[in-house]
Design a protein around this motif. Structure first.
Motif, short mmCIF file in Angstrom:
data_model
loop_
_atom_site.label_atom_id
_atom_site.label_comp_id
_atom_site.label_asym_id
_atom_site.label_seq_id
_atom_site.Cartn_x
_atom_site.Cartn_y
_atom_site.Cartn_z
N VAL A 176 42.20 67.39 11.44
CA VAL A 176 41.85 66.15 10.77
C VAL A 176 41.68 66.43 9.28
O VAL A 176 41.04 67.42 8.89
N THR A 177 42.27 65.55 8.46
CA THR A 177 42.08 65.61 7.02
C THR A 177 41.41 64.32 6.58
O THR A 177 41.91 63.23 6.85
N ALA A 178 40.26 64.45 5.91
CA ALA A 178 39.56 63.26 5.39
C ALA A 178 40.31 62.75 4.15
O ALA A 178 40.68 63.53 3.28
N LEU A 179 40.55 61.44 4.12
CA LEU A 179 41.23 60.80 2.99
C LEU A 179 40.24 59.96 2.20
O LEU A 179 39.21 59.52 2.73
N ASP A 180 40.57 59.73 0.95
CA ASP A 180 39.74 58.88 0.09
C ASP A 180 40.16 57.42 0.29
O ASP A 180 41.27 57.05 -0.11
N PRO A 181 39.33 56.59 0.91
CA PRO A 181 39.73 55.19 1.15
C PRO A 181 40.09 54.43 -0.11
O PRO A 181 40.91 53.51 -0.06
N SER A 182 39.50 54.80 -1.25
CA SER A 182 39.81 54.09 -2.49
C SER A 182 41.24 54.33 -2.96
O SER A 182 41.77 53.57 -3.78
N ALA A 183 41.89 55.38 -2.44
CA ALA A 183 43.26 55.70 -2.84
C ALA A 183 44.29 55.11 -1.88
O ALA A 183 45.49 55.34 -2.05
N TRP A 184 43.84 54.34 -0.88
CA TRP A 184 44.73 53.84 0.17
C TRP A 184 45.83 52.93 -0.38
O TRP A 184 47.02 53.17 -0.16
N GLU A 185 45.46 51.89 -1.10
CA GLU A 185 46.46 50.95 -1.60
C GLU A 185 47.39 51.61 -2.62
O GLU A 185 48.60 51.36 -2.62
N THR A 186 46.84 52.47 -3.44
CA THR A 186 47.67 53.18 -4.42
C THR A 186 48.69 54.07 -3.74
O THR A 186 49.85 54.18 -4.17
N ALA A 187 48.29 54.70 -2.63
CA ALA A 187 49.21 55.59 -1.90
C ALA A 187 50.40 54.82 -1.35
O ALA A 187 51.54 55.28 -1.42
N TRP A 188 50.17 53.64 -0.81
CA TRP A 188 51.28 52.83 -0.29
C TRP A 188 52.17 52.35 -1.42
O TRP A 188 53.39 52.27 -1.28
N GLY A 189 51.57 52.05 -2.56
CA GLY A 189 52.36 51.65 -3.72
C GLY A 189 53.24 52.78 -4.22
O GLY A 189 54.28 52.54 -4.84
#
Length: 550
Positions: free
Chosen positions: A30-43
């Motif tokens: 499991v790798t913890a991700l930063d939720p605040s970077a979610w939309e930017t990652a898809w962009g």
């Protein structure tokens, strides 16, 4: 050799990679991700997650694995449709409802409509379908992301599809005798189902999940002046605290180093928990009559059920007695846990939910056909070699028997009869061997069987998959295909039987047996999905028939 399979869960705060053994997790990370970077990652085409996925693949030594991706992407949409009427009519209505719900035409959009089940009681009785869709660009991002990591994409599905299917299937259990309320609290999305005697009364999403709870706990904790002002938890700290401490007592010291008390944590998450309780109450009020509510029992499932004290709090606030209490603790946050969102998706997501882009799906089918052909040739020639050895042993045994019988004059008549039978068998076998050498005697022969299948297929038969296997009786070829009608009506199964009878008459086929059939839709036309098992002729081509000497 079959590729090793793996599954990926991708949500705003979690990247989970698990190598599978069947539908069980073998090992994972499991790798913890930063939720605040979610939309930017898809962009950015998910390139922000390339490093995390690459490290997971390396740690699991999983390069080249065939992977299924279950995600909570921004364009993913899952909806359960419960409709009256016959199944085919209800399915057409579900497709229209899915199109309206998506706000776009389904043609050219990755989507699926899956039959889940039908109520055992109710007037009218409802048929339940799971509708899923995703944006073409999102599906292509996932495909490219998987390719950059050196993996082979097998499937794309919204993670919520597994959640809703698991809840609906449990609610439709035909052995159910009471009133059942199930709340599944997931990583990124939760759902609640109320059922009575095997019939769904209400199934709805709940906007309280682990992600919401963790996000609430990362807000600034305002402490009194004696304790030194404000402090904030990271996402990782908040998640760990949820699983280890759960819902603490107000006066409990949960973090002595930073002087954080239970009252501080409760102040952060109480609004979220209250919203969850209100939604459960509303579901019961509108989904069950008063008499049923008095007999209802609550079961809390999913990763959120492992938070200490959470299930008990919801039970107390809603007045529903708990139907069993599971174990809690941080150990249940490990990758590949059976009750986690990923393994639930692996087990429960319908097989026909696969939202890969159209061109990627075509490449998948071509790749499977090539692999199947190569594997099938190996299996077939292995079977031929085994059968050849066994037949040679049988002939030797027969010759020995002839010699023993001929030693006795008293059994001369038996000898003659046996010799006649053997000669007839030799003659028949020799003729078949000659024919087999021309038909399936070399590598081109296996291709001839596939060409025979293609030649026998009428235009309304669409072959989706051919899979070679081996059992005690020899090599088999399993076919999965569709019989497609000219309109939206389901075609007559007689068309399937006629096709298989034609195929069974081929000299290359030992037998052809029809398997399961299921109504379906293909390319917006009515279809009948079916399977068939073809047993090709596997003959001892290396055996030579020699004349016996006196």
């Amino acid at each position: 050799m079959k590729r090793k399979e793996a599954a990926i869960l991708l949500t705003p705060g979690r990247l989970e990679f698990v190598v599978l053994s069947g539908k069980q997790g073998e090992r994972g990370i499991v790798t913890a991700l930063d939720p605040s970077a979610w939309e930017t990652a898809w962009g950015g085409g998910l390139r922000a997650f390339d490093s995390a996925l690459g490290e997971s693949v390396g740690a699991m030594d999983a390069s080249g694995c065939s992977v299924s991706v279950f995600h909570a992407g921004p364009d993913a949409m899952v909806q359960m449709f419960s409709l009256p009427g016959k199944r085919n009519i209800a399915e057409s209505a579900a497709r229209l409802a899915l199109s309206e719900h998506c706000g776009r035409v389904l043609e050219g959009t990755p989507h699926s409509v899956s039959f889940i089940g039908q109520d055992t009681e109710g007037d009218p009785s409802l048929t339940h379908f799971l509708g899923c869709s995703d944006g073409e660009s999102s599906a292509r991002m996932i495909s490219d992301w998987i390719g950059r990591a050196g993996l082979v994409l097998s499937r794309i599905a919204p993670v919520e599809a597994g959640t809703l299917t698991a809840l609906a299937s449990a609610a439709l259990d035909r052995t159910a005798t009471g009133v059942d309320v199930r709340l599944r609290i997931g990583e990124d999305g939760s759902a609640l189902v109320a059922s009575e005697h095997g019939s769904i009364r209400m199934l709805r999403p709940v906007d309280v999940d682990l992600g919401v709870l963790v996000e609430a706990m990362t807000r600034s904790i305002v402490r009194d002046e004696d304790r030194g002002g404000t402090v904030a938890l990271t996402h990782g700290e908040a998640r760990q605290m949820l699983f280890e401490i759960g819902l603490p007592e107000r006066d409990t010291v949960v973090d002595a180093a930073r002087s954080i008390r239970g009252s501080d944590i409760l102040a952060l998450i109480s609004p979220v928990l209250q919203r969850c309780v209100v939604q459960v109450r509303q579901t019961l009020r509108f989904g069950l009559d008063e008499g049923a509510r008095t007999h209802a029992r609550l079961r809390v499932e999913g990763p959120g059920s492992r938070i200490p004290g959470l299930a008990e709090m919801i039970s107390e606030e809603t007045g529903l007695p708990l139907d069993g209490v599971g174990e809690t603790g941080a150990a249940f946050d490990a990758p590949g846990h059976p009750d986690g969102d990923l393994m639930t998706a692996v087990r429960s997501t319908p097989r026909d939910v696969n939202l890969v882009p159209g061109d990627v799906a075509r490449c998948q089918r071509e790749r499977r056909m090539k692999w199947t052909l190569a594997a099938g040739v190996a299996i077939a020639f292995g079977a031929i070699g085994i059968d050849a050895s066994m037949t040679e042993m049988a002939f030797r045994g027969t010759r020995d028997e002839l010699r023993r019988v001929s030693a006795s004059a008293e059994t001369a008549k038996s000898l003659l009869e046996l010799r006649t039978d053997v000669e007839q068998e030799k003659g028949a076998l020799g003729a078949v061997l000659a024919s087999a050498k021309a038909a399936v005697g070399d590598r081109v022969a296996w291709s001839a069987l596939l060409r025979e299948i293609a030649a026998a297929s009428p235009s309304d038969i669409k072959i989706q998959e051919l899979t070679a296997s081996r059992d005690g009786a020899g090599a088999t070829l399993t076919m999965r295909a569709y019989l497609v009608s000219k309109d939206r009506t389901t075609p007559d199964p007689e068309g399937v039987r006629a096709f298989l009878e034609t195929l069974g008459g081929s000299a290359l086929c030992e037998s052809v047996a029809m398997g399961e059939t299921q109504r379906s839709m293909l390319e917006h036309r009515g279809a009948l999905q079916f399977t068939a098992t073809i047993r090709p002729r596997t003959l001892p081509l290396t055996v030579t028939v020699a004349e016996e000497t006196e």
